[in-house]
Design an enzyme around this catalytic site. Structure first.
Site, short mmCIF file in Angstrom:
data_model
loop_
_atom_site.label_atom_id
_atom_site.label_comp_id
_atom_site.label_asym_id
_atom_site.label_seq_id
_atom_site.Cartn_x
_atom_site.Cartn_y
_atom_site.Cartn_z
N GLY A 271 0.82 -1.20 0.00
CA GLY A 271 0.00 0.00 0.00
C GLY A 271 0.86 1.24 0.00
O GLY A 271 0.65 2.17 -0.78
N MET A 273 5.05 2.71 1.82
CA MET A 273 6.28 2.33 2.50
C MET A 273 6.91 3.55 3.14
O MET A 273 7.11 4.56 2.48
CB MET A 273 7.24 1.66 1.52
CG MET A 273 8.57 1.28 2.14
SD MET A 273 8.37 0.08 3.47
CE MET A 273 9.78 0.50 4.49
N GLU A 274 7.25 3.42 4.43
CA GLU A 274 7.63 4.55 5.26
C GLU A 274 9.11 4.93 5.16
O GLU A 274 9.73 5.34 6.16
CB GLU A 274 7.32 4.24 6.73
CG GLU A 274 8.13 3.09 7.34
CD GLU A 274 7.52 1.72 7.20
OE1 GLU A 274 7.91 0.81 7.95
OE2 GLU A 274 6.63 1.54 6.35
N ASN A 275 9.72 4.88 4.00
CA ASN A 275 11.12 5.27 3.84
C ASN A 275 11.34 6.67 4.43
O ASN A 275 10.58 7.60 4.15
CB ASN A 275 11.50 5.30 2.37
CG ASN A 275 11.00 4.09 1.62
OD1 ASN A 275 11.34 2.97 1.93
ND2 ASN A 275 10.16 4.32 0.62
N GLU A 308 1.95 6.15 7.46
CA GLU A 308 3.35 6.22 7.04
C GLU A 308 4.10 7.33 7.75
O GLU A 308 5.28 7.17 8.10
CB GLU A 308 3.43 6.39 5.51
CG GLU A 308 2.72 5.31 4.72
CD GLU A 308 3.11 3.89 5.12
OE1 GLU A 308 4.30 3.67 5.43
OE2 GLU A 308 2.23 3.02 5.13
#
Length: 877
Positions: A271, A273-275, A308
């Site tokens: 869904g 991605m918390e980079n 996120e």
């Protein structure tokens, strides 16, 4: 014995990275990339080799430098694809100290949406374009560059991208410099990052555009998107700005990283991605036209953006030491996103809606094939298996339970203490409980360990046998009637509200043994255990107490508590402790219900019962459904209030009731009206309120023919907004015709539907009432091709649809197939799907005939307010 021998999936701890200088040069035309990485190393004991992670990369050459910066080629490079590692032999033993390893490598921009991969889209003029982007969680940084690919090996990163002129480049940290190269490329350098784990590294190159940055208390916030979609970014910027301020205040720590870009990627397996500083999303979860979106779509985007951003602190700044702790990252972000969205739009009733997500966790956790929230993780496939409803929804549910038991301010203070203590570090789960316990003085670790390390959840039985108190007893709840021989017990925070002798009663107790008693001061007028429904347990009342409680549905129970009463009763039906006619009798008590969430669970349960019936019994059942929901729809009306101003929950409720009446009840007048509304929407999207438009489209699809199917395909391919694209794509699976089903399945493999979406479309096809078995035959026939072309993590999600194949013959065929075939990841999740299928088969065998006989005998009409004459008039209409 060396650590390599003990666990081949874990790297030795004798060497730790401190900094990466990473340069990557993608070639979008050749769909390949090359690069170099120089890793500063802290060697902590004598070593003769360096072991790190690498997969699907060609390692060209490497040099090793000592404290004096003298470089020498390594003596050899050995790859271990099975364990996804590379060993660099040094040719000598080196003493502890500071060293560096530089590696040149190259790879392919793959189409599996993992590592450094390619995504494609078509510009407005029909010209195809390619993007190179990353998705590195859980263990795919090793596909993008050689690295120490474990969460505990935090380091800083200086990333440089060599990109063709005219393309946009973005990464975790702010832009540091750009320079033109003689070969026509640009060298784009980014500042050093905070110390972070490799799975949080991100970089993307392509024909992107970016919004003007929004200054959020010193943090520049942008949305990055493909050309032509900037008009869909405003809502995400509004939500993102709110989330940054909310979390900075809640955590008491400024936003880590100094900048935040939100990237909308056309092809994305997850869904979002918390980079750190560079969060990536599916387009449908970031880009949205607020004026044309239905309420669930607005909520979904707000939740995902908040989720996120919550990770920037809880996950990025403070990170789990190993993948067994990823549940806490995801559960906490889910909990915090709900808290943030509730603050963003209090009128949405977000915590009430969270009850639906808790129900999804209950549904899996009632299975024998469930798992503890936290369990041992060894291999990359083990880590991938953690990303499920138990990690997200159950984890968030038990956190909410703890917060409500302790009190929100004390819980928040404990979280702040935890983040300050472990900033830029790694933790185990118990570190959070200890921090909260230090602040509150409560036995947090003892309470939470009982929920985290044990599978399942309790059923709390409540009875009154005279005297001053209620008797409560806990036992593990199973759908299939299994017993755990009393071996599983929880520390259950009980929150009770009720009345006794006309006097209000409130109580809080911690049930830690098999049974206990809650003082209420006499005979209860009514009593509600799990008041507020924040506890992760189901409740079963004695017949006497249930009768007293049911008599106070409207005047004593909050809507979310009425939701829980229905949901618990439905679970009792699945477990065989309640019959379908008894459940339907309870639904009649909700004839005056006006709450969205109560109607959501009610409509869902009625749709499930409808699948058990055929012929005249089904017709009778549909009449009952119509008698229940038509008055509710009449109360809110078919059209929005003139001048606007209706609460968002009313807008969503109207759409839900229209869908229930037109699809589940098969009401002809409603279907005709929906057809007209859908036609009007196609002519002018602004002429129909978005929630009504979504319901009307579903109604048309449920009865649609070949011509209408063509309309839906064209609308799906038009892609005016990501949400409309998803709506029309998903509804292709709802058409009742065999030919339309065949076309839908074909499009899931011929490239018409993106590989990120195709598995979910096939899953919906498996749920089709008329042609689910044909969809299953298609899956079997094309299984090997699906494994090659679909993202690995999506296969088991697709297979959730097999739970609908609840005839004994179809279920037996499903089980036989998986005796001989495996899924790429998620074996445990597959086992849960198969067990849930068995629960549905048992429900059909136990209740289908009983419900049909009750309907045909008109037993269910006896307590209905509708008379036989009324029903006859309804049938004539």
């Amino acid at each position: 014995m060396s650590q390599d021998t003990v666990d081949p999936f874990r790297l030795p701890t004798s060497i730790r990275p401190s900094h990466y200088d990473l340069t990557v040069a993608p070639d979008l035309e050749a769909v390949s990339f090359e690069g170099t990485v120089r890793i500063r190393l802290d060697v902590r004991e004598p070593v003769s080799s360096v072991v790190l992670n690498a997969l699907d990369l060609r390692l060209l050459h490497a040099t090793f430098a000592g404290p004096d910066d003298t470089e020498a080629p390594v003596a050899g490079i050995w790859l271990d694809p099975e364990h996804e590692r590379a060993t660099f032999a040094l040719g000598r033993t080196v003493a502890p100290g500071a060293y560096s390893l530089e590696v040149a490598f190259e790879g392919v921009l793959n189409d599996k949406l993992a590592g450094f991969y390619r995504s494609t889209f078509t510009e407005a003029g029909g010209h195809p374009r390619v993007i190179a982007t990353t998705q590195l969680q859980s263990t795919d940084a090793r596909r993008a560059f050689p690295c120490f690919d474990e969460p505990a090996f935090k380091a800083t990163f200086a990333i440089t991208l060599l990109v063709p002129d005219g393309l946009f480049a973005v990464s975790n940290a702010p832009l540091l410099s750009e320079e033109s190269l003689p070969d026509g490329r640009r060298k784009v350098r980014f500042a050093d990052t905070l110390p972070m784990s490799t799975y949080l590294v991100a970089f993307a190159v392509g024909p992107f555009e970016a919004t003007e940055p929004v200054d959020v208390d010193g943090v520049p916030l942008r949305v990055v998107h493909v050309p032509g979609k900037g008009h869909l970014a405003a809502y995400a910027l509004t939500v993102g700005a709110h989330a940054l301020r909310f979390f900075s205040s809640y955590y008491g720590i400024p936003c880590p990283g100094g900048k935040l870009d939100l990237l909308a990627i056309p092809d994305f397996a997850f869904g979002a991605m918390e980079n750190l500083g560079c969060v990536t999303f599916r387009e449908v979860l970031l880009l949205i036209d607020e004026g044309r979106a239905a309420q669930p779509d607005l909520l979904r985007v707000a939740d995902v953006v908040a989720h996120e951003i919550a990770h920037l602190w809880f996950g990025d700044l403070v990170t789990m030491r190993w993948w067994n702790g990823v549940w806490l990252n995801e559960a906490f972000a889910t909990f915090m996103a709900t808290l943030c969205t509730d603050d963003f739009r209090p009128d949405w009733g977000r915590w009430d809606q969270f009850a639906r997500e808790r129900s999804a966790a209950f549904d899996v956790d009632a299975l024998a094939a469930t798992r503890p929230i936290e369990y041992e993780v060894r291999s990359p496939s083990d880590a991938d298996g953690m990303f499920d409803v138990l990690t997200y929804e159950k984890g968030a549910s038990v956190l909410r339970m703890l917060e409500q038991y302790l009190g929100a301010p004390r819980f928040r203070d404990g979280v702040r203490h935890y983040l300050r203590r472990h900033a830029c570090g790694n933790t185990e789960t118990g570190d959070l409980w200890d921090a909260i316990e230090e602040v509150t003085g409560e036995p947090v670790r003892r309470i939470m360990d009982s929920w985290i390390f044990q599978p399942g959840f309790p059923l709390v039985s409540v009875s009154w046998a005279g005297g001053e108190g209620l008797d409560v007893r806990q036992e593990r709840f199973f759908y299939d009637g299994s017993q755990d021989a009393g071996t599983t017990r929880w520390c259950v925070p009980l929150i009770l509200r009720g009345a006794a002798g006309g006097r209000r009663v409130d109580a809080r107790e911690l049930l830690e043994t098999d049974a206990g008693r809650i003082a209420v001061g006499g005979s209860p007028d009514w009593a509600l255990v799990n008041a507020g429904t924040c506890g992760f347990y189901r409740v079963r009342y004695s017949a006497e107490l249930l009768g007293r409680l049911a008599g106070h549905l409207a005047d004593a129970l909050e809507p979310v508590e009425r939701y829980a009463l229905l949901d618990d009763t439905w679970a009792s039906l699945l477990a065989g402790a309640t019959s379908a006619p008894e459940f339907l009798a309870l639904t009649k008590r909700f004839s005056g219900e006006t709450d969205l969430d109560v109607w959501t669970v009610l409509a869902g349960c009625l749709a499930e019962l409808d699948r058990l019936l055929a012929g005249e019994a089904r017709v009778r059942f549909q009449q009952l459904v119509a008698a229940l929901c038509a008055p509710a729809l009449e109360r809110v009306g078919w059209e929005p209030r003139r001048g606007g101003g209706e609460p968002p929950r009313t807008l969503e409720l109207r759409g839900l009731l229209i869908r229930c009446l037109a699809v589940t009840a098969r009401d002809e007048a409603a279907a005709v009206r929906c057809q007209g509304l859908h036609t009007a929407y196609l002519q002018d999207t602004g002429s129909v309120e978005p929630n009504i438009a979504a319901a009307a489209a579903a109604a048309v699809a449920s009865r649609g023919d070949a011509a209408e199917y063509d309309v839906f395909v064209r609308r799906f391919l038009l892609k005016e907004t990501p949400q409309e694209e998803r709506r029309y794509r998903s509804l292709l699976a709802a058409f009742p015709g065999r030919a339309e089903m065949a076309r839908t399945l074909a499009q899931a493999l011929d490239g018409t539907v993106r590989t990120q979406d195709a598995p979910y479309l096939v899953g919906l096809c498996l749920e089709n009432r008329d042609h689910g078995t044909e969809a299953w035959a298609f899956v079997k026939e094309h299984w090997d091709r699906m494994l090659r072309e679909y993202p690995d993590n999506a296969i088991v999600r697709m297979l959730a649809g097999v739970r609908a194949l609840s005839t004994p013959e179809a279920a037996a065929d499903v089980h036989r197939f998986f005796e001989a075939h495996r899924v790429p990841t998620g074996e445990r999740t597959l086992a849960q799907h198969l067990e849930r299928l068995r629960v549905n088969v048992a429900l059909r065998g136990r209740e289908a005939e009983r419900l049909a006989q009750a309907l045909l005998a008109e037993e269910l009409y006896s307590s209905s307010p509708e008379t036989r004459a009324d029903r006859a008039a309804h049938e004539r209409s």
